[in-house]
Motif scaffolding. Structure first.
Motif, short mmCIF file in Angstrom:
data_model
loop_
_atom_site.label_atom_id
_atom_site.label_comp_id
_atom_site.label_asym_id
_atom_site.label_seq_id
_atom_site.Cartn_x
_atom_site.Cartn_y
_atom_site.Cartn_z
N PRO A 140 -14.10 3.57 9.52
CA PRO A 140 -13.27 3.28 8.36
C PRO A 140 -11.85 2.84 8.73
CG PRO A 140 -14.43 5.35 8.06
CD PRO A 140 -14.64 4.94 9.49
N LYS A 141 -11.45 3.08 9.97
CA LYS A 141 -10.13 2.62 10.41
C LYS A 141 -10.02 1.10 10.33
CE LYS A 141 -9.59 6.44 13.71
NZ LYS A 141 -9.48 6.80 15.15
N ASN A 142 -11.16 0.41 10.34
CA ASN A 142 -11.16 -1.05 10.27
C ASN A 142 -11.11 -1.58 8.84
OD1 ASN A 142 -11.41 -1.19 13.09
ND2 ASN A 142 -13.65 -1.07 12.98
N LEU A 143 -11.12 -0.68 7.85
CA LEU A 143 -11.09 -1.09 6.45
C LEU A 143 -9.66 -1.25 5.95
CD1 LEU A 143 -13.81 1.28 4.91
CD2 LEU A 143 -14.12 -1.02 5.83
N ARG A 144 -9.48 -2.21 5.05
CA ARG A 144 -8.19 -2.34 4.37
C ARG A 144 -8.03 -1.20 3.36
NH1 ARG A 144 -7.97 -5.68 0.99
NH2 ARG A 144 -10.10 -6.48 0.84
N GLY A 145 -6.82 -1.07 2.80
CA GLY A 145 -6.56 0.01 1.85
C GLY A 145 -7.49 -0.02 0.67
N GLY A 146 -7.72 -1.21 0.10
CA GLY A 146 -8.62 -1.31 -1.04
C GLY A 146 -10.05 -0.98 -0.68
N GLN A 147 -10.46 -1.35 0.54
CA GLN A 147 -11.82 -1.05 0.98
C GLN A 147 -12.01 0.44 1.22
OE1 GLN A 147 -12.01 -3.69 4.36
NE2 GLN A 147 -12.91 -5.36 3.16
N LYS A 148 -10.97 1.11 1.71
CA LYS A 148 -11.07 2.57 1.88
C LYS A 148 -11.22 3.25 0.52
CE LYS A 148 -8.45 2.84 6.20
NZ LYS A 148 -7.20 3.28 6.86
N ARG A 149 -10.50 2.75 -0.48
CA ARG A 149 -10.65 3.33 -1.82
C ARG A 149 -12.07 3.09 -2.33
NH1 ARG A 149 -6.44 4.44 -4.69
NH2 ARG A 149 -5.82 5.08 -2.59
N MET A 150 -12.62 1.90 -2.05
CA MET A 150 -14.00 1.63 -2.43
C MET A 150 -14.96 2.60 -1.75
SD MET A 150 -13.88 -0.91 -4.57
CE MET A 150 -12.94 -2.36 -5.04
N LEU A 151 -14.66 2.95 -0.50
CA LEU A 151 -15.54 3.87 0.24
C LEU A 151 -15.52 5.26 -0.38
CD1 LEU A 151 -17.42 4.58 2.54
CD2 LEU A 151 -15.43 4.76 4.06
N LEU B 10 -3.79 4.32 -6.80
CA LEU B 10 -2.66 4.76 -6.00
C LEU B 10 -2.60 4.00 -4.67
CD1 LEU B 10 -0.34 6.88 -5.59
CD2 LEU B 10 -2.04 8.30 -4.44
N GLY B 11 -1.45 3.36 -4.37
CA GLY B 11 -1.21 2.73 -3.09
C GLY B 11 -1.90 1.39 -2.89
N LEU B 12 -2.57 0.87 -3.91
CA LEU B 12 -3.28 -0.39 -3.76
C LEU B 12 -2.39 -1.58 -4.11
CD1 LEU B 12 -6.80 0.37 -5.30
CD2 LEU B 12 -6.01 0.67 -2.94
N THR B 13 -2.69 -2.73 -3.51
CA THR B 13 -1.99 -3.97 -3.84
C THR B 13 -2.48 -4.46 -5.20
OG1 THR B 13 -3.67 -5.40 -2.86
CG2 THR B 13 -1.92 -4.56 -1.39
N PRO B 14 -1.69 -5.30 -5.89
CA PRO B 14 -2.16 -5.85 -7.17
C PRO B 14 -3.52 -6.53 -7.07
CG PRO B 14 0.17 -6.30 -6.89
CD PRO B 14 -0.31 -5.70 -5.60
N ARG B 15 -3.78 -7.21 -5.96
CA ARG B 15 -5.08 -7.87 -5.78
C ARG B 15 -6.20 -6.85 -5.71
NH1 ARG B 15 -6.54 -12.01 -0.79
NH2 ARG B 15 -8.65 -12.55 -1.48
N ASP B 16 -5.99 -5.77 -4.95
CA ASP B 16 -7.01 -4.73 -4.84
C ASP B 16 -7.20 -4.00 -6.16
OD1 ASP B 16 -7.76 -5.16 -2.20
OD2 ASP B 16 -6.20 -3.86 -1.40
N ILE B 17 -6.11 -3.83 -6.92
CA ILE B 17 -6.23 -3.20 -8.24
C ILE B 17 -7.11 -4.04 -9.15
CG2 ILE B 17 -4.95 -2.60 -10.33
CD1 ILE B 17 -2.67 -1.64 -8.53
N ASN B 18 -6.91 -5.36 -9.13
CA ASN B 18 -7.75 -6.25 -9.94
C ASN B 18 -9.21 -6.11 -9.57
OD1 ASN B 18 -5.64 -7.36 -11.43
ND2 ASN B 18 -5.30 -9.05 -10.02
#
Length: 243
Positions: free
Chosen positions: A136-147, A167-175
């Motif tokens: 999971p260290k290779n995942l972006r912030g949004g991908q970790k939230r998905m996990l 929490l802590g996600l970029t606008p793109r990841d929030i979308n």
């Protein structure tokens, strides 16, 4: 998809931190197929309410029923086995496990259904399928939230309670997450959300509540609450013009 049948019913719920009352006769219903959002100022009781429902805070006064059965005296693992799963604010992945192993942890209470749920999860989150054997260290912030969300789905939950999922996600990841939450609902899961991203939380809600100082003060559709003058003043600082 959405029904009038209550999946979760909270009746006259009180909770005390020592001598300090944190929740005051909270009444709230989540029906099958809904996305229910609860919003409010910091410290208003959102997380306390979710933890009380999930079995993390005991004792509580009042009644919490799930699928028609009382659960307010059950332990956390018993609540999870009923199909109600709480994903707390800032929930972490397990960095020393692979993505697949993180998902398998979610399936520990119902291993016989693991294969089918994995297929469902990988359809929802193709990036996790592509990286299933990676850390999971290779995942972006949004991908970790998905996990963490996928791990909740792997339990076989009928109702997922998500505390501050943006929490802590970029606008793109929030979308992307907003889109995913709607997909999850279309697949038959019911969602109960809380958080500080008020406009986003309300934008996906079919039903919403405002909580202030431990009391429910408004309820309606997500759009109704978002446009309500009281909520706009309390949470956005927008004061309606008079006269």
């Amino acid at each position: 998809m959405e029904t009038d049948k209550p999946l979760l019913a909270i009746r006259n719920l009180d909770y005390f931190y020592g001598d300090t009352q944190a929740l005051f006769r909270v009444n709230l219903t989540v029906c099958e197929g809904q996305i229910v959002s609860i919003v409010g100022p910091n410290g208003s009781g959102k997380t306390t309410l979710m933890k009380a429902v999930a079995g993390l805070l005991r004792p509580i006064q009042g009644e919490v029923s799930y699928q028609g059965d009382a659960i307010h005296d059950l332990a956390v693992h018993q609540v999870v086995r009923r199909g109600l799963v709480y994903v707390p604010e800032g929930m972490k992945v397990f960095p020393l496990m692979t993505v697949m192993e993180n998902l398998e942890v979610g399936a520990y209470i119902s291993r016989e259904f693991k294969a089918g749920r994995l297929n469902s999860v990988f359809n929802l989150f193709p990036a996790l399928a592509d990286k299933r054997h990676q850390s999971p260290k290779n995942l972006r912030g949004g991908q970790k939230r998905m996990l963490t969300l996928a791990r909740g789905i792997m339990t076989g939950a009928s109702l997922l309670m998500l505390d501050d999922p943006f929490l802590g996600l970029t606008p793109r990841d929030i979308n992307r997450l907003c889109h995913t939450l709607k997909q999850i609902r279309r697949q038959g899961l019911t969602l109960f959300l809380a958080g500080q991203h008020v406009r986003r939380i309300l934008s996906v809600a079919t039903r919403a509540y405002l909580i202030e100082e431990g009391r429910i003060t408004l309820s309606g559709s997500g759009e109704q609450l978002r446009n309500h003058p009281h909520l706009q003043e309390r949470l956005f600082g927008i004061v309606a013009e008079t006269g």
